[in-house]
Enzyme design. Structure first.
Site, PDB file in Angstrom:
ATOM      1  N   ASN A 127      98.610 -43.918  35.749  1.00  0.00           N
ATOM      2  CA  ASN A 127      99.695 -43.076  36.280  1.00  0.00           C
ATOM      3  C   ASN A 127      99.800 -43.235  37.793  1.00  0.00           C
ATOM      4  OD1 ASN A 127     101.187 -41.187  34.344  1.00  0.00           O
ATOM      5  ND2 ASN A 127      99.076 -41.144  33.588  1.00  0.00           N
ATOM      6  N   LEU A 131      91.143 -26.707  38.008  1.00  0.00           N
ATOM      7  CA  LEU A 131      91.066 -26.180  39.379  1.00  0.00           C
ATOM      8  C   LEU A 131      91.080 -24.653  39.303  1.00  0.00           C
ATOM      9  CD1 LEU A 131      93.634 -28.647  40.936  1.00  0.00           C
ATOM     10  CD2 LEU A 131      91.160 -28.629  41.363  1.00  0.00           C
ATOM     11  N   HIS A 173     100.210 -34.059  31.554  1.00  0.00           N
ATOM     12  CA  HIS A 173      99.389 -33.730  30.395  1.00  0.00           C
ATOM     13  C   HIS A 173      99.863 -34.544  29.182  1.00  0.00           C
ATOM     14  CE1 HIS A 173      96.767 -31.433  27.845  1.00  0.00           C
ATOM     15  NE2 HIS A 173      97.764 -31.349  26.977  1.00  0.00           N
TER      16      HIS A 173
END
Ligand code: GRF
Length: 267
Positions: free
Chosen positions: A17, A138, A159
């Site tokens: 990505n 996170l 995702h």
């Protein structure tokens, strides 16, 4: 010419990505530049993709840091600005019924590593942080220090499933094993939960009888490589706006949710 959007990226693995984002920046498909690439593990192969483009990289070795702190917490103090009660109250990674000791230990360990991450990112005046296969949740400790304006979230994640279905680490595998006839990927802003933030964009594709987990994963990744640059472009063009929506449900109930509105553009 308008200034390019300044982007920071965090990765954990192969970085395909990241590659798609770097290519889209270099080819002018998105008006953005990647200022740094950080990883949570020194073996992240994607680091090399950044280095070969001359992009600064850093590693915050989560595994090593978490292990040393577990081993000797006294020698690895928490950041001075870490407020456990506040972080615990905000987080939605764990349900409220979870074992409080386990939750606290998790939040403390993560914030310890996140403080290093924030320090490594500090030299860069980034406007958007993209998680490109960054396989760490996170906590609000980190998120609030990046999202300084609540109305303008600026941490994006990709995702490998059509959220809100199949959050977690193996979206394509979970989708396939469930017997879904459609798979997909989602780009969303990061909030205090796991893969639960406002959705920016999604891509879907059919799963046929001939498909396997591998073919679903491969086709999914190909969709991701298009979707992520597109969503970054929308951000760069100032076309994403979050909005708090309240809906009445039958029985006097109400549902409240922050959603992303995409302003029309030239395309
Ligand atoms: C992608 O499937 C992404 O959706 C997920 O992790 C994978 C990362 O792949 N979060 P890569 O490192 O970008 O190749």
């Amino acid at each position: 010419m308008t200034a390019k959007l300044r982007v920071g990226a965090l990765i954990s693995g192969g970085g395909t990505n990241l590659q798609a984002i770097l290519d889209a920046c270099a080819g002018g498909a998105i008006p953005a530049e990647v200022l740094f690439v950080g990883a949570d593990n020194p073996q992240a192969a994607g680091l090399e993709r950044a280095r070969s483009r001359g992009i600064p990289t850093f590693v915050v070795d989560y595994r090593g840091l978490l292990a040393s702190r577990r081993h000797d917490p006294g020698a690895h103090p928490l950041p001075g600005d870490f407020a456990l009660e506040e972080i615990r109250a905000k987080q939605t990674l764990f349900p409220r019924s979870s074992d409080p000791e386990r939750v606290d230990a998790y939040l403390q360990g993560r914030a310890f590593a996140e403080a290093r991450l924030l320090a490594a990112m500090r030299p860069y005046a980034f406007e958007l942080l993209v998680l490109a296969g960054f396989m760490r949740n996170l906590t609000p400790y980190f998120i609030d220090r990046v999202n300084t304006d609540r109305a303008r979230p600026r941490i994006m994640n990709i995702h490998p499933a059509l959220l809100p279905a199949f959050p977690g680490t193996d979206g394509y595998g979970d989708t396939f094993r469930y017997g879904c006839k459609v798979a997909g990927c989602t780009v969303h802003f990061v909030d205090y939960g796991e893969d639960s933030g406002p959705i920016i964009g999604q891509r879907a594709f059919s799963i046929g009888e001939e498909d396997t987990i591998e073919t679903v994963r491969r086709r999914g990744l190909e969709q991701e490589w298009q979707l992520y640059p597109e969503c970054i472009r929308l951000f760069a063009e100032g076309r994403l706006k979050t909005e708090r929506c309240v809906h009445d449900l039958p029985g006097g109930r109400m549902v409240e949710r922050t959603v992303v509105r995409v302003r029309p553009g030239k395309d």
